[in-house]
Design a protein around this motif. Structure first.
Motif, PDB file in Angstrom:
ATOM      1  N   VAL A 146       0.845  -1.188   0.000  1.00 48.46           N
ATOM      2  CA  VAL A 146       0.000   0.000   0.000  1.00 48.46           C
ATOM      3  C   VAL A 146       0.878   1.235   0.000  1.00 48.46           C
ATOM      4  O   VAL A 146       2.080   1.155   0.202  1.00 48.46           O
ATOM      5  CB  VAL A 146      -0.915   0.023   1.237  1.00 48.46           C
ATOM      6  CG1 VAL A 146      -2.052  -0.951   1.051  1.00 48.46           C
ATOM      7  CG2 VAL A 146      -0.114  -0.303   2.461  1.00 48.46           C
ATOM      8  N   LYS A 248      -4.910  -8.117   7.688  1.00 48.28           N
ATOM      9  CA  LYS A 248      -4.996  -7.114   6.624  1.00 48.28           C
ATOM     10  C   LYS A 248      -5.957  -5.986   6.999  1.00 48.28           C
ATOM     11  O   LYS A 248      -5.683  -4.812   6.770  1.00 48.28           O
ATOM     12  CB  LYS A 248      -5.447  -7.783   5.321  1.00 48.28           C
ATOM     13  CG  LYS A 248      -4.374  -8.683   4.716  1.00 48.28           C
ATOM     14  CD  LYS A 248      -4.933  -9.416   3.508  1.00 48.28           C
ATOM     15  CE  LYS A 248      -3.916 -10.434   2.993  1.00 48.28           C
ATOM     16  NZ  LYS A 248      -4.474 -11.227   1.876  1.00 48.28           N
ATOM     17  N   THR A 249      -7.069  -6.371   7.596  1.00 43.84           N
ATOM     18  CA  THR A 249      -8.036  -5.361   8.012  1.00 43.84           C
ATOM     19  C   THR A 249      -7.430  -4.423   9.043  1.00 43.84           C
ATOM     20  O   THR A 249      -7.599  -3.209   8.997  1.00 43.84           O
ATOM     21  CB  THR A 249      -9.276  -6.037   8.636  1.00 43.84           C
ATOM     22  OG1 THR A 249      -9.779  -6.981   7.699  1.00 43.84           O
ATOM     23  CG2 THR A 249     -10.344  -5.035   8.971  1.00 43.84           C
ATOM     24  N   LYS A 252      -4.860  -2.096   7.497  1.00 47.82           N
ATOM     25  CA  LYS A 252      -5.473  -1.084   6.661  1.00 47.82           C
ATOM     26  C   LYS A 252      -6.273  -0.104   7.504  1.00 47.82           C
ATOM     27  O   LYS A 252      -6.133   1.097   7.390  1.00 47.82           O
ATOM     28  CB  LYS A 252      -6.395  -1.764   5.636  1.00 47.82           C
ATOM     29  CG  LYS A 252      -6.254  -1.185   4.251  1.00 47.82           C
ATOM     30  CD  LYS A 252      -7.183  -1.891   3.270  1.00 47.82           C
ATOM     31  CE  LYS A 252      -6.454  -3.045   2.593  1.00 47.82           C
ATOM     32  NZ  LYS A 252      -7.356  -4.022   1.950  1.00 47.82           N
ATOM     33  N   HIS A 256      -3.657   2.409   8.361  1.00 47.27           N
ATOM     34  CA  HIS A 256      -3.735   2.961   7.023  1.00 47.27           C
ATOM     35  C   HIS A 256      -2.633   2.430   6.134  1.00 47.27           C
ATOM     36  O   HIS A 256      -2.026   3.154   5.361  1.00 47.27           O
ATOM     37  CB  HIS A 256      -3.691   4.497   7.076  1.00 47.27           C
ATOM     38  CG  HIS A 256      -4.664   5.053   8.057  1.00 47.27           C
ATOM     39  ND1 HIS A 256      -6.025   4.918   7.897  1.00 47.27           N
ATOM     40  CD2 HIS A 256      -4.483   5.679   9.243  1.00 47.27           C
ATOM     41  CE1 HIS A 256      -6.639   5.464   8.936  1.00 47.27           C
ATOM     42  NE2 HIS A 256      -5.720   5.921   9.774  1.00 47.27           N
ATOM     43  N   GLY A 257      -2.370   1.151   6.293  1.00 45.01           N
ATOM     44  CA  GLY A 257      -1.353   0.531   5.447  1.00 45.01           C
ATOM     45  C   GLY A 257       0.018   0.660   6.070  1.00 45.01           C
ATOM     46  O   GLY A 257       0.308   1.624   6.772  1.00 45.01           O
TER      47      GLY A 257
END
Ligand code: ZN
Length: 320
Positions: A146, A248-249, A252, A256-257
């Motif tokens: 990301v 991953k959730t 992210k 925010h990555g």
């Protein structure tokens, strides 16, 4: 000594650790669960010195440190603030920023919050001890890739990292988790990860990838011959896939990555939080460095608490 319950609310927490004295007593209780006993002469009476964190033996005058080996050693920040910081990080937000912590604790200086956070975070990054056992699902996933910063003109870090994961099967739910960032999908990377983190003799469930082939030595390895459809893999190895999707959730949503460079640190933090999701007191003590002098969290403590909560709900319990 019976383990006290972990405070369920901030109000309960504040009641229990209302003063520096409360916090000190807790430290002493963690250090000497059966009451003080002088490491030199065995006497059981001691008095506290004006210098914080030192107890002096009433008989031979030996001075014993209450905070050695904890994050509280040689800090000028009041114990109450350390305790509150560890409580907040244990129970609430996964990615506390220094600015948030400063605001929550009402600290005068940003640097103080930053330093505290660094110390507490380091405790989360200590490698987990103990290997998984029983029946364990193992798989790998591509994570990340990301954007690194939001300022214009920054290049995108488009490279995905490979994360390999192992999750204990506990009934329909998951037990402990281990995750690691690896270089590639070779046997050297994947089988080595399993050998490092899964007890020999355990049953290891994987897909049919050749990188796991060496596991037939030393494990009850059960590769399943699934085709290329990833949906098959998530059906056969649901726990490890759920773990990847939670990871991953979390990366992210909360962070925010995360760039490839910093991913290993966040992966470690995720594992710390996940493995302590049902034992907030253990997490709290680990963060403060209070559990190092004692036996690590036993499996019984890990699984005694509650019936297994599935999937993202379980994760929300620790990170939400
Ligand atoms: Zn003594």
């Amino acid at each position: 000594m019976a383990r006290p319950d972990f405070p369920r609310t901030l109000a309960e927490f504040q009641d229990r650790f209302a003063s520096e004295e409360d916090c000190r007593r807790y430290l002493v209780a963690c250090r000497w669960p059966d009451g003080f006993s002088c490491p030199r002469c065995g006497a059981r009476d001691a008095y506290e010195l004006a210098t914080r964190g030192l107890l002096q033996c009433g008989s031979c005058r030996h001075q014993a440190s209450v905070t050695a080996g904890t994050v509280l050693h040689r800090t000028r920040v009041p114990l109450r603030q350390w305790f509150a910081a560890a409580y907040l990080i244990t129970t609430h937000t996964p990615g506390f920023s220094a600015a948030q912590l400063q605001r929550q604790l009402g600290l005068g200086r940003y640097e103080t919050a930053w330093t505290m956070l660094q110390r507490l975070r380091r405790a989360m990054l200590r490698p987990e001890r103990g290997r998984l056992s029983g029946v364990v699902e193992v798989d790998e996933a591509y994570v990340g890739g990301v954007e690194e910063g939001r300022r214009g003109g920054r290049q995108r870090d488009s490279a995905k990292s490979i994360v390999v994961g192992a999750v204990e099967v506990r009934g329909r739910g998951s037990g402990r988790v281990r995750l690691a960032v690896v270089e590639d999908l070779s046997a050297a990377s994947l089988a080595s990860f399993v050998e490092a983190w899964v007890e020999p003799g355990s049953t290891v469930l994987t897909d049919g990838w050749q990188g796991y082939a060496p596991l037939r030595r030393g494990y009850d390895h059960r590769p399943s011959a699934v085709g290329g459809d990833p949906r098959n893999a998530s059906r056969l190895l649901p726990r490890v896939h759920r773990t990847f999707s939670n990871l991953k959730t979390w990366l992210k949503g909360t962070h925010h990555g995360v760039s490839a460079k910093h991913l290993p640190r966040y992966v470690d933090e995720f594992v710390f939080r996940f493995n302590r999701r049902r034992t907030p007191m253990a997490a709290f003590r680990s963060l403060l460095g209070l559990s190092t002098q004692h036996a690590p969290t036993t499996r019984k403590m890990l699984y005694a608490a509650e019936p297994t909560v599935e999937g993202s709900t379980a994760l929300m319990a620790i990170v939400g």
